[in-house]
Design an enzyme around this catalytic site. Sequence first.
Site, PDB file in Angstrom:
ATOM      1  N   ASP A   1       0.838  -1.203   0.000  1.00 37.11           N
ATOM      2  CA  ASP A   1       0.000   0.000   0.000  1.00 37.11           C
ATOM      3  C   ASP A   1       0.876   1.258   0.000  1.00 37.11           C
ATOM      4  O   ASP A   1       2.117   1.170   0.087  1.00 37.11           O
ATOM      5  CB  ASP A   1      -0.926  -0.043   1.231  1.00 37.11           C
TER       6      ASP A   1
ATOM      7  N   ASP B   1     -10.915   3.072  -2.685  1.00 33.07           N
ATOM      8  CA  ASP B   1     -11.349   1.788  -2.119  1.00 33.07           C
ATOM      9  C   ASP B   1     -12.805   1.485  -2.443  1.00 33.07           C
ATOM     10  O   ASP B   1     -13.674   2.348  -2.306  1.00 33.07           O
ATOM     11  CB  ASP B   1     -11.235   1.826  -0.589  1.00 33.07           C
TER      12      ASP B   1
HETATM   13  C1  GLA Z   1      -6.066   1.257   1.915  1.00 38.50           C
HETATM   14  C2  GLA Z   1      -6.291   0.241   0.788  1.00 38.50           C
HETATM   15  C3  GLA Z   1      -7.357  -0.750   1.197  1.00 38.50           C
HETATM   16  C4  GLA Z   1      -6.946  -1.457   2.479  1.00 38.50           C
HETATM   17  C5  GLA Z   1      -6.685  -0.414   3.575  1.00 38.50           C
HETATM   18  C6  GLA Z   1      -6.116  -1.048   4.815  1.00 38.50           C
HETATM   19  O1  GLA Z   1      -7.177   2.074   2.106  1.00 38.50           O
HETATM   20  O2  GLA Z   1      -6.635   0.875  -0.400  1.00 38.50           O
HETATM   21  O3  GLA Z   1      -7.554  -1.711   0.162  1.00 38.50           O
HETATM   22  O4  GLA Z   1      -5.810  -2.235   2.248  1.00 38.50           O
HETATM   23  O5  GLA Z   1      -5.774   0.573   3.126  1.00 38.50           O
HETATM   24  O6  GLA Z   1      -5.841  -0.114   5.818  1.00 38.50           O
END
Ligand code: GLA
Length: 405
Positions: A160, A217
Amino acid sequence: MEVRGMIFPLVIFVIIGSVRGLNNGLARTPPMGWMSWERFRCITDCEHDKDNCISEKLYMDMADRLVSDGYAAVGYEYVNIDDCWMDMKRDENGRLQADPKRFPNGIKALADYIHKKGLKIGIYEDFGTHTCGGYPGSKFYMELDAATFASWGIDSLKLDGCYTDTADIPIGYPIMEQFLNLTGRPILYSCSWPAYLKTPNYEAIAKSCNIWRNYGDIQDSWDSVQSIINFYGKDSGNFSGVAGPGNFNDPDMLIIGNFGLSYDQQRVQMAMWAIMAAPLLMSNDLRNIRKESKDLLQNKGAISINQDPLGIQGKMIYSIGKIQVWNKPITPVGNFAFAILNFGDGGPGSQISVKGATLGLVDDHGYNVTDAFTGEFKAAVKPNSYFNLTVVPSGVFLGKAYLLK
Ligand code: GLA
């Protein structure tokens, strides 16, 4: 760019720069599996919520279900840990460690369990100082973390991009790629690189990453699914063009089987993730899922479009009002999958009469069109003949067109 953590990685990068390019042989078709984030978030209180908390039990349960309930047989193979698996501190040697209460046997034992079932295990880290959930990030530790993951038997890494300097991102992600390569273990590399940048260089990303998130997300809602599909329909910078065997854009998890989508909306997600050659990573509770959702997730017609060996990402080729037409070339060469999508929000459904050519069916020999979900024959279609159907609001027709020759 941070100097402290970057000197060593940059040296390595220059030394092995001549063999640049992700070379792990993975993701020849979009990866399929399960991932905890959308459904199970960062629930860490196992005392009060033992069935939903991020723990080894959760991943073992899902691995069990993948095998016992038929998902593995149709291709779902990765069990992916997402954020919040770690202890808040690294160990005395700087190595990451799992939360000891929630993962009492450690990640290596969990990996062994998952491997014994014939499945693969994925893990989550972050390129910055912290994960998005506030756990220790890989900054200054990338080489050690890659080696740790390999020693545990990890098969996939989602890296990430929270808590980073965005200027570091295009440099840092390829460095992690090199460290993964150096472990000698093929580890599928999922990058959040473009999701954190305004104008990502997709050519560079595809050189380093197997899959990459490039949009916000997914949430458990129809709004969220529609906005992702519209972003992929716009295809700014032609990011669909870099997709192919080994490299896929990732519009995020499948939320089929959760709470936010009607049955028809779930069909839309399955159809469109198939057309977009998207990773099929379910985030749902496989212990508690309706049969209709399970059947959709295991639909062989949709999966075969998604897993087509050409690996071509489908594109939106036409839109009028709330109707969109998408097309994806599939094998044998000359055949197509297509989707007619209705984003309307009222009425009994739109009666649609569309020319073969508008669906991308341009060969004069014509095509036999079937409903990809059911296999049912629908019509013979030529470039200038009309295909007639009704598509309900928040609904889709997913077709396969077989060239007649
Ligand atoms: C980000 C990512 C998500 C998830 C969260 C976890 O928002 O885009 O897919 O992995 O972090 O904290």
